[in-house]
Design an enzyme around this catalytic site. Sequence first.
Site, PDB file in Angstrom:
ATOM      1  N   LYS A 106       0.624   8.992   6.243  1.00  0.00           N
ATOM      2  CA  LYS A 106      -0.170   9.665   5.019  1.00  0.00           C
ATOM      3  C   LYS A 106       0.088  10.996   5.158  1.00  0.00           C
ATOM      4  CE  LYS A 106      -3.298   7.868   2.171  1.00  0.00           C
ATOM      5  NZ  LYS A 106      -3.379   6.493   1.811  1.00  0.00           N
TER       6      LYS A 106
HETATM    7  N1  GLU Z   1      -2.004   5.175  -1.925  1.00  0.00           N
HETATM    8  C1  GLU Z   1      -1.885   3.852  -1.579  1.00  0.00           C
HETATM    9  C2  GLU Z   1      -2.615   3.179  -0.301  1.00  0.00           C
HETATM   10  O1  GLU Z   1      -3.264   3.816   0.167  1.00  0.00           O
HETATM   11  C3  GLU Z   1      -0.335   3.429  -1.979  1.00  0.00           C
HETATM   12  C4  GLU Z   1       0.514   3.753  -0.713  1.00  0.00           C
HETATM   13  C5  GLU Z   1       2.236   3.283  -1.041  1.00  0.00           C
HETATM   14  O2  GLU Z   1       2.260   2.813  -1.833  1.00  0.00           O
HETATM   15  O3  GLU Z   1       2.855   3.731  -0.124  1.00  0.00           O
HETATM   16  O4  GLU Z   1      -2.077   2.040   0.083  1.00  0.00           O
END
Ligand code: GLU
Length: 420
Positions: A106
């Site tokens: 993240k």
């Molecule tokens: N931000 C989204 C999540 O928390 C998508 C993450 C992604 O597609 O890599 O799942």
Amino acid sequence: MDKNYNPHEEIIKIIDRAAALLGLEEKDYIQLKYPERELKVSVPVRMDDGSIQVFEGYRVQHSGIRGPYKGGIRYHQKVDMDEVKALAAAMTFKCAVVDIPYGGGKGGVTVDATKLSKGELERLTRKYTALLYPIVGPHVDIPAPDVNTNEEVMAWFMDTYSLVNGQLTLGVVTGKPVPLGGSLGRREATGRGILLVAREIAKKMGLSLQGATVAVQGAGSVGGTAALLLHREGCKVVAISDVSGAIYSEKGLDMEAIITFLRAERGRLLKDYTAPDVARISNEQLLQLEVDILIPAALENAIHERNAPHVQAKIILEGANGPTTSAADAVLEEKGVTVVPDILTNAGGVVVSYFEWLQNLQAEKWDEDEINRKLEHIMVRSFHDVWNMAEKAETSLRMGAYMLALDRLVTASKLRGITF
Ligand code: GLU
């Protein structure tokens, strides 16, 4: 945010409980309590008035046991290392629950993106990308959108990475615009995943979605889309909120009109939406409505020890990451509220991100029906895997989901031989 609320400690508690239920020894999973890599960067941005502001940015790579790190980038004034660490760990477990070959990561920048001009946002994104360049890549770490980032931000990220890399590298991020290597169905994917989970849990609980009452906290790409799709499914969406407050209608809101209004231009807010029979309520009131389904789809720590006793929903579908604290979880369990956890409920986004990445790597373009069919297959299968695990262990769906994921992670880790 609460002083004594630490999102990273929250997820570690959950991992420990899941491990205990699986009968694991600490040596089997201790590595999952720590991120593999944490990067903090300082991002200087030339502002429109000529001044330079330096923003703090992060990228945490939690686990690469099952595949390249995967997870979004968040722009928010409350972003800090503990939050990014927690969200990165949640991605590891999310990808394992739906069994796609990724680890978890993240990123985030501590900034109120709503206060930046488009030019400032672009310069911030490009500089942040350049600073992340050494640790991301289509087979290493693949970012995506999250709170306050979107397709446009992903396009800037991809472009900057490609310029530094000397070749167009579509697969370095997902959630791109469709004409630039994005996937059909990605924009709605998280909301569609929530709809699919709603259908399955409703069947299990003998609830008809026709006329079922729904309240949604958050009107962004997750909450807004989920509300719209559930409305189209025949649910009565009685309330929805954003940063400007919540709106309520006992008769059910016209979600088509609301979403059209909100998406018409950048920065539109619910406080400026008017229609007959629509009342204004607070975010806290929304969370405490007597509804069949409550969908917290904003930030973490929305349902906590203090408001959990007042929650009157039958089912909570966690659209956000970490919206329910562990203390609140205990209260809700006691009250008999069924909570379908974030790492399952909102996994539709990363699943279609995976499809986007596959299309990029293979230079293919899949049609939307095929994507939605594949998404449905994975979401329904994962729902039942989680349900069965929870039933077998006589525990909550959250614990069932974490046990399923942890078991897959520990198995992969043992096979790789990195635990010992
Ligand atoms: N931000 C989204 C999540 O928390 C998508 C993450 C992604 O597609 O890599 O799942």
